[in-house]
Design a protein around this motif. Sequence first.
Motif, short mmCIF file in Angstrom:
data_model
loop_
_atom_site.label_atom_id
_atom_site.label_comp_id
_atom_site.label_asym_id
_atom_site.label_seq_id
_atom_site.Cartn_x
_atom_site.Cartn_y
_atom_site.Cartn_z
N THR B 413 -25.20 -8.31 28.04
CA THR B 413 -24.67 -8.46 26.56
C THR B 413 -23.93 -7.23 25.92
O THR B 413 -23.03 -7.42 25.40
N GLN B 414 -24.10 -6.13 26.72
CA GLN B 414 -23.33 -4.90 26.40
C GLN B 414 -21.78 -5.17 26.58
O GLN B 414 -21.08 -4.86 25.88
N THR B 415 -21.56 -5.61 27.89
CA THR B 415 -20.26 -6.13 28.53
C THR B 415 -19.74 -7.18 27.74
O THR B 415 -18.57 -6.93 27.46
N TYR B 416 -20.35 -8.01 26.83
CA TYR B 416 -20.02 -9.26 26.18
C TYR B 416 -19.09 -8.58 25.00
O TYR B 416 -18.33 -9.10 24.50
N LEU B 417 -19.48 -7.60 24.46
CA LEU B 417 -18.98 -7.09 23.36
C LEU B 417 -17.54 -6.43 23.66
O LEU B 417 -16.92 -6.31 22.64
N ALA B 418 -17.31 -6.31 24.85
CA ALA B 418 -15.90 -6.05 25.07
C ALA B 418 -14.72 -7.12 24.80
O ALA B 418 -13.62 -6.63 24.60
N ASP B 419 -15.46 -8.33 24.53
CA ASP B 419 -14.46 -9.25 24.11
C ASP B 419 -14.43 -9.60 22.69
O ASP B 419 -13.80 -10.67 22.28
N ILE B 420 -14.91 -8.73 21.95
CA ILE B 420 -15.28 -9.11 20.48
C ILE B 420 -14.03 -9.39 19.72
O ILE B 420 -14.10 -10.14 18.89
N CYS B 421 -13.07 -8.65 20.06
CA CYS B 421 -11.71 -8.86 19.18
C CYS B 421 -10.72 -9.85 19.91
O CYS B 421 -9.67 -10.36 19.17
N THR B 422 -11.15 -10.46 21.14
CA THR B 422 -10.20 -11.44 21.51
C THR B 422 -10.71 -12.86 21.43
O THR B 422 -9.88 -13.76 21.72
N VAL B 423 -12.27 -12.94 21.52
CA VAL B 423 -12.77 -14.37 21.34
C VAL B 423 -12.23 -15.13 20.18
O VAL B 423 -12.13 -16.40 20.29
N PRO B 424 -11.87 -14.65 18.96
CA PRO B 424 -11.83 -15.35 17.91
C PRO B 424 -10.24 -16.26 18.09
O PRO B 424 -10.35 -17.42 17.95
N ALA B 425 -9.38 -15.49 18.93
CA ALA B 425 -8.18 -16.54 19.07
C ALA B 425 -8.29 -17.50 19.85
O ALA B 425 -7.99 -18.69 20.04
N SER B 426 -9.31 -17.16 21.08
CA SER B 426 -9.65 -18.27 21.98
C SER B 426 -10.21 -19.44 21.61
O SER B 426 -9.80 -20.56 21.72
N ILE B 427 -11.38 -19.00 20.60
CA ILE B 427 -12.16 -20.15 20.16
C ILE B 427 -10.98 -21.19 19.06
O ILE B 427 -11.07 -22.41 19.05
N ALA B 428 -10.13 -20.60 18.60
CA ALA B 428 -9.23 -21.21 17.65
C ALA B 428 -7.97 -21.71 18.35
O ALA B 428 -7.01 -22.51 17.86
N GLY B 429 -8.04 -21.54 19.86
CA GLY B 429 -6.63 -21.86 20.43
C GLY B 429 -5.36 -21.33 20.19
O GLY B 429 -4.40 -21.79 20.64
N LEU B 430 -5.35 -20.24 19.63
CA LEU B 430 -4.31 -19.73 19.12
C LEU B 430 -3.52 -18.61 20.01
O LEU B 430 -4.28 -18.11 21.22
N PRO B 431 -2.17 -18.59 20.03
CA PRO B 431 -1.33 -17.58 21.01
C PRO B 431 -1.70 -16.28 20.64
O PRO B 431 -1.84 -15.91 19.27
N ALA B 432 -1.83 -15.14 21.32
CA ALA B 432 -1.99 -13.90 21.12
C ALA B 432 -1.42 -13.09 22.17
O ALA B 432 -1.73 -13.45 23.71
N VAL B 433 -0.78 -11.93 22.06
CA VAL B 433 -0.53 -10.97 23.09
C VAL B 433 -1.20 -9.48 22.77
O VAL B 433 -1.44 -9.10 21.58
#
Lengths: 104, 483
Positions: B413-433
């Motif tokens: 669960t500590q490792t999961y926090l590394a995704d905290i800034c990237t998952v919102p765009a994934s959930i919404a299907g948005l493009p992100a660079v």
Amino acid sequence: MAESQREQKISKEQFRALARLSRLSFSEEEEEQFIAGFEEMITFCDGINSEIEGDASSIREVDAREIALGDLRADEVVPSLPNEKILSNVHGERGYFAVKRVVK
Amino acid sequence: MSGIIKKLSSMLQRGEVSASELAASYITRIEKLNPVLNAYVSTTFEEALKCAGEADKMIRAGMATALTGIPMALKDNICSDGHLTTCCSGILSGFRPYYDSAVWEKLSAQGAVLLGKTNMDEFAMGSASETSCYGAPKNPVDVTRVTGGSSGGSAAAVKAGIAAYALGSDTGGSIRQPASFCGTVGFKPTYGTVSRYGLIAYASSLDQIGPLALSVEDAAIVYDAIRGKDGRDQTSLTTPDGATSLETDIKNLRVGVPEEFFGEGVSDEVKSAIEESVRVFERAGAKIKRVKIPAFKVALPVYYIISCAEASSNLGRYDGIRYGYRAENFSDIDDMITKTRTYGFGTEVKRRIMLGTYVLSSGYFDAYYKKACLLRGQIISEFDGVFRECDVLLTPTAPTTAFSLGAKSANSTQTYLADICTVPASIAGLPAVSLPCAVGAGGLPIGLQIISGRLRDGTALAAAAFFEREAGVTAELCAEVKL
């Protein structure tokens, strides 16, 4: 003992039922370790119950089916992959997938 | 703008080097660096030289595109006919797909030269590529650090110059986060714009293929080559014709900065690097607006519930019958399937299958999966609201720079926090660079994430290209890897 039981989010029986559904097995020792880590994950997932500011009354559910069934293609018959290719890296016999006898 | 694709392409076109010579030089560098970096888990050198010969013919015939003869790599979960593709999992050991993925079909038709398959977290489940059955790849910037994940091998290969570009897959940040950790550009397109046909599934409503490259221009070239509607993937979408424009009218660009992305867990050096990046846009005349996405706080658990639920179903196909590993010494077919899965899958994959089964099971479905789907709707709705006022959002890609190998592997669960800034765009299907915006302590790269609205992939890429030009921070090749 009572204290640790109260904190448990998942019993050994539940864990074993999940393992059966998942087609996985765990030794006694692995089970102990896995349950501890699994409970941590459930606690992490309980974060969905955090309060969020703003009005969410008009929000609708979005699930995978909605995303996946947007635009269906015509149901046209196209050539299949050849059997020999599909069986090239598995346990195949005489053009079939070979498995242990199912009907006894 | 550094980039490498156009430079190599013009050298090939002018005959300064042949595709075969170029492939041979990459192979030599792979042989030197890969034993330490572990970026590739299998190589296809013989095939690469054959493809390079074909590319030379295309160039001589005047049929070349920008990608003809350019040596590249595929993540180990992208199928190519006859080449080992294992998802870095024991359960797919020895698996050679019998068809090409849509993306490889498109690239090979353009004369791309495949050097091999890159290391990744097992079934793309991880944020440091440490769950790979081949061992973790190492970050070329500092070989004691992780590459990020799950497309860690792709990011390392590009950064170390052992692939001119690579494809990765992004479910919750798996292209962008390793790009940030290794100091490359990583682009996750709008969900559906790139066909997933031939991408081994993890979480189907989130998985998306995209490029890792040395410049925004390189990423855009690759994106243009792989996108488009594909009848074999019913979620794929039609995309505009023509090349993606990287021009932007900066004075009319509305830039949002969502405050939630700068909260607890985001390091001070990352926060200040992103704030400085915002000032680059501000100084050029862009309109900056501080915005809110309150549902950010539930994005990570929503992501893990949905992705594990889908994974528990997708990974049900691994039964030892049709592909990969099969256990020995079993009593009947049920025993064979259970033993195959028990011995074939690694710990993190088992954990996620079990969690997915749990959240989909009777009694927990409404409390977890159904609620996560509802909150997914809320996250999408909040992004929709923000994109009525903004063209792009600027955020950190990862809360920290690359951490040390092994530092977090014991604690999921500590490792999961590394995704905290990237998952919102994934959930919404948005493009992100993600692109490099600064260098932090120890010379480690810091990534800036630029998110835009659905199907506005060009807007995100153009804003990124502007930043790359204006800030002068580029994804330089790590020419000297300290082994």
